[in-house]
Design a protein around this motif. Structure first.
Motif, PDB file in Angstrom:
ATOM      1  N   PHE A   1      -7.935  -1.938   7.601  1.00  0.00           N
ATOM      2  CA  PHE A   1      -8.552  -0.969   6.686  1.00  0.00           C
ATOM      3  C   PHE A   1      -7.570   0.169   6.396  1.00  0.00           C
ATOM      4  O   PHE A   1      -7.517   0.691   5.284  1.00  0.00           O
ATOM      5  N   TYR A   2      -6.786   0.541   7.408  1.00  0.00           N
ATOM      6  CA  TYR A   2      -5.770   1.574   7.213  1.00  0.00           C
ATOM      7  C   TYR A   2      -4.543   0.993   6.502  1.00  0.00           C
ATOM      8  O   TYR A   2      -4.002   1.609   5.574  1.00  0.00           O
ATOM      9  N   SER A   3      -4.109  -0.186   6.922  1.00  0.00           N
ATOM     10  CA  SER A   3      -2.921  -0.797   6.317  1.00  0.00           C
ATOM     11  C   SER A   3      -3.107  -1.035   4.822  1.00  0.00           C
ATOM     12  O   SER A   3      -2.157  -0.941   4.054  1.00  0.00           O
ATOM     13  N   TYR A   4      -4.343  -1.357   4.410  1.00  0.00           N
ATOM     14  CA  TYR A   4      -4.627  -1.582   3.002  1.00  0.00           C
ATOM     15  C   TYR A   4      -5.294  -0.345   2.392  1.00  0.00           C
ATOM     16  O   TYR A   4      -6.073  -0.431   1.447  1.00  0.00           O
TER      17      TYR A   4
ATOM     18  N   THR B   1       0.830  -1.206   0.000  1.00  0.00           N
ATOM     19  CA  THR B   1       0.000   0.000   0.000  1.00  0.00           C
ATOM     20  C   THR B   1       0.863   1.254   0.000  1.00  0.00           C
ATOM     21  O   THR B   1       0.582   2.223  -0.719  1.00  0.00           O
ATOM     22  N   ALA B   2       1.925   1.244   0.806  1.00  0.00           N
ATOM     23  CA  ALA B   2       2.825   2.396   0.838  1.00  0.00           C
ATOM     24  C   ALA B   2       3.489   2.612  -0.514  1.00  0.00           C
ATOM     25  O   ALA B   2       3.652   3.755  -0.964  1.00  0.00           O
ATOM     26  N   MET B   3       3.883   1.537  -1.191  1.00  0.00           N
ATOM     27  CA  MET B   3       4.533   1.668  -2.486  1.00  0.00           C
ATOM     28  C   MET B   3       3.558   2.133  -3.565  1.00  0.00           C
ATOM     29  O   MET B   3       3.924   2.909  -4.454  1.00  0.00           O
TER      30      MET B   3
ATOM     31  N   THR C   1      12.132   9.196   7.932  1.00  0.00           N
ATOM     32  CA  THR C   1      11.011   8.759   8.762  1.00  0.00           C
ATOM     33  C   THR C   1       9.738   9.488   8.379  1.00  0.00           C
ATOM     34  O   THR C   1       8.650   8.897   8.300  1.00  0.00           O
ATOM     35  N   VAL C   2       9.859  10.790   8.105  1.00  0.00           N
ATOM     36  CA  VAL C   2       8.689  11.590   7.743  1.00  0.00           C
ATOM     37  C   VAL C   2       8.022  11.039   6.501  1.00  0.00           C
ATOM     38  O   VAL C   2       6.819  10.791   6.467  1.00  0.00           O
ATOM     39  N   TYR C   3       8.808  10.828   5.426  1.00  0.00           N
ATOM     40  CA  TYR C   3       8.137  10.431   4.190  1.00  0.00           C
ATOM     41  C   TYR C   3       7.777   8.952   4.155  1.00  0.00           C
ATOM     42  O   TYR C   3       6.859   8.546   3.440  1.00  0.00           O
ATOM     43  N   SER C   4       8.434   8.097   4.963  1.00  0.00           N
ATOM     44  CA  SER C   4       8.017   6.693   5.011  1.00  0.00           C
ATOM     45  C   SER C   4       6.650   6.561   5.672  1.00  0.00           C
ATOM     46  O   SER C   4       5.810   5.765   5.246  1.00  0.00           O
ATOM     47  N   ASN C   5       6.400   7.338   6.723  1.00  0.00           N
ATOM     48  CA  ASN C   5       5.081   7.328   7.361  1.00  0.00           C
ATOM     49  C   ASN C   5       4.046   8.020   6.492  1.00  0.00           C
ATOM     50  O   ASN C   5       2.880   7.619   6.428  1.00  0.00           O
ATOM     51  N   TRP C   6       4.461   9.048   5.806  1.00  0.00           N
ATOM     52  CA  TRP C   6       3.568   9.828   4.957  1.00  0.00           C
ATOM     53  C   TRP C   6       3.034   8.978   3.792  1.00  0.00           C
ATOM     54  O   TRP C   6       1.880   9.110   3.382  1.00  0.00           O
ATOM     55  N   LEU C   7       3.894   8.107   3.230  1.00  0.00           N
ATOM     56  CA  LEU C   7       3.478   7.281   2.102  1.00  0.00           C
ATOM     57  C   LEU C   7       2.210   6.506   2.405  1.00  0.00           C
ATOM     58  O   LEU C   7       1.279   6.460   1.603  1.00  0.00           O
ATOM     59  N   LEU C   8       2.160   5.886   3.584  1.00  0.00           N
ATOM     60  CA  LEU C   8       1.003   5.073   3.950  1.00  0.00           C
ATOM     61  C   LEU C   8      -0.201   5.963   4.247  1.00  0.00           C
ATOM     62  O   LEU C   8      -1.320   5.663   3.843  1.00  0.00           O
ATOM     63  N   GLY C   9       0.041   7.080   4.920  1.00  0.00           N
ATOM     64  CA  GLY C   9      -1.060   7.950   5.318  1.00  0.00           C
ATOM     65  C   GLY C   9      -1.775   8.587   4.150  1.00  0.00           C
ATOM     66  O   GLY C   9      -3.002   8.513   4.033  1.00  0.00           O
TER      67      GLY C   9
END
Length: 495
Positions: free
Chosen positions: A461-464, A241-243, A388-396
């Motif tokens: 639901f958030y992870s996907y 999902t992040a990718m 760290t900022v953009y790795s968390n941001w990707l999923l959000g």
């Protein structure tokens, strides 16, 4: 004498607008937002391939493998598989949402007027613009570091500037980005066409440098950083999902580029040729280079700018940094400035022209990176890393943008049956000001995503997020419009 009403002209399956006073005098129209003429659609499949090669080869792509192994608990092999699969998946909304751009020559904000309303389109546009401005700031930070190291390799005294030199590099690169975009779409096309082969050469050169210092078999055998015995599915889907989220932005505003494509075949083939394999290979290079960095420079380094900065030869550092500057410039101008420029114009096209919108994009991106710039200057202290900022941001943000992608596809292909009132998209008397079907279909998945953050049972639901959001958003939009009986032609039907 010019006609009073606009006329739509069809040329070989592509449509253009001969604008009359009804459109020219409309507050929803300006020259930069107008549909491209058929003769202006000059990008063939190789130009679009070069666009994607230029956008894909960048510092964040290089670090994706490391992000997935460090933050998502995947092994190297699992991480690379997630990257390849994600970019195949994201090709679907990319190619579908590119269709109306190529057929009608319209940019992303104008297309959104069909699904969210003439005024309502500004809400998803500004969401997209904010994400792009954030990425613009992040990429400019990497580009500024490259300029700092480039100048340091030429002028010995420059190195002593430290963080101040990086901030100066940031502002120089910031200015260069805005200058390229202000010169127009043809300038971007030339930059991408020039940079693509250079960037491929850089990748090959880095690989040749690294390969003698790394064992691929040992690299693939490194165990994943997740609890022993934990199921792969949840970790893999979160990483996937992040990718997907990495290009979820472009899957929305791809009409900003496909409006210049010669044909649907050119935009489809160009994206297929340019995106999945480039992303996979450059992310793989990042994994290999990071693993080899200990032997190459004595420490583990996860980004190419810092890694090359450790090379002892000033000449090679200067050459490599110059190429990285080109790489980051080609990504930043196309991926992170074009979209918010159009999005900001959509707010008030008669008041905000392209020049104003480009400057606004630059200022917002600068403001979002203010924290990092103050850290560089030593004015504040923070342990939060940019990675760290953009790795968390990707999923959000992938969870936030997914519903918009689903809504756009359903609106154009199912609700409208690929038929838009081209002149009506620039007036106030055809499409509704606010299409509440679009907002309900967008709001429900977003609310559910937020609620899932506080529930272990529904954390999936958030992870996907991108998958659940795009599917639910599309289904809700279809159901709401089926209930209203919306015809392919635009109508002002209230909910």
């Amino acid at each position: 004498m010019q006609q009073n009403r606009s006329q739509v002209i069809e040329r070989n399956g592509l449509y253009e607008l001969d604008a009359g006073p009804d459109v020219l005098d409309s507050p929803r129209y300006n020259h930069d937002m107008a549909p491209t003429k058929v003769h202006e659609r000059t990008w063939n499949k190789w130009h679009i391939t070069a666009l994607w090669v230029g956008m894909s080869i960048c510092v964040p792509t290089y670090t994706l493998g490391g992000v997935l192994t460090a933050y998502f608990g995947l092994s190297v092999g699992e991480a690379l598989m997630a990257i390849l699969l994600a970019n195949i998946v994201v090709l679907i909304p990319l190619t579908l949402n590119a269709f109306p751009g190529t057929k009608y020559g319209i940019p992303f904000p104008v297309l959104l007027r069909s699904s969210f309303g003439i005024l309502g389109s500004n809400v998803p546009c500004l969401i997209r613009a904010l994400v792009a401005c954030g990425w613009f700031g992040i990429q400019t930070m990497f580009g500024g570091l490259a300029i700092h190291l480039f100048l340091g390799s030429i002028f010995e005294g420059w190195k002593s500037l430290g963080g101040t030199g990086e901030v100066i590099g940031f502002m120089v690169f910031w200015t260069l980005n805005l200058w390229v975009v202000l010169r127009g779409a043809e300038s971007i096309k030339r930059l991408e066409t020039l940079s693509a082969p250079l960037l491929v050469a850089v990748g090959i050169g880095l690989l040749v440098w690294a390969m003698p210092n790394v064992s691929i078999s040992e690299l693939m055998a490194i165990p994943p950083k997740r609890p022993e015995g934990a199921s792969l599915t949840g970790y893999f889907m979160a990483g996937l999902t992040a990718m997907v989220g990495f290009w979820a932005t472009l899957s929305l505003n791809i009409p900003d580029f496909s409006r210049y494509a010669k044909s649907q075949k050119d935009q489809i083939l160009g994206q297929i040729f340019g995106l999945p394999l480039t992303m996979f290979l450059f992310a793989s290079l990042g994994v290999i280079m990071t693993a080899a960095s200990v032997k190459l420079v004595g420490v583990s380094v996860s980004d190419p700018v810092t890694l090359i900065g450790h090379i002892q030869s000033p000449v090679w550092v200067a050459v490599a940094m110059a190429l990285i500057i080109v790489a980051t410039l080609s990504t930043n101008t196309a991926a992170n400035i074009v979209s918010p420029t159009n999005d900001f114009q959509n707010i008030a096209p008669k008041l905000i022209n392209r020049t104003t919108a480009v400057m606004l994009t630059g200022l917002v991106g600068l403001a979002l990176m203010g924290h990092e710039l103050l850290k560089k200057l030593g004015l504040i202290v923070s342990d939060v890393s940019l990675e760290t900022v953009y790795s968390n941001w990707l999923l959000g943000y992938s969870s936030l943008l997914g519903p918009i992608a689903g809504i756009m596809v359903v609106d154009y292909f199912i609700t409208r049956k690929q038929q838009l009132d081209l002149a009506g998209l620039y007036r106030d008397d055809v499409y509704p000001a606010w299409n509440w079907s679009g907002f309900i279909a967008f709001g429900v998945p977003v609310v559910l995503t937020l609620l899932s953050l506080g529930s272990d049972a529904f954390s999936w639901f958030y992870s996907y997020g991108w998958f659940t959001g795009s599917a639910l958003g599309g289904v809700l939009y279809y159901g709401l419009n089926a209930k209203r009986g919306v015809s392919p032609a635009a109508v002002k039907t209230p909910l």
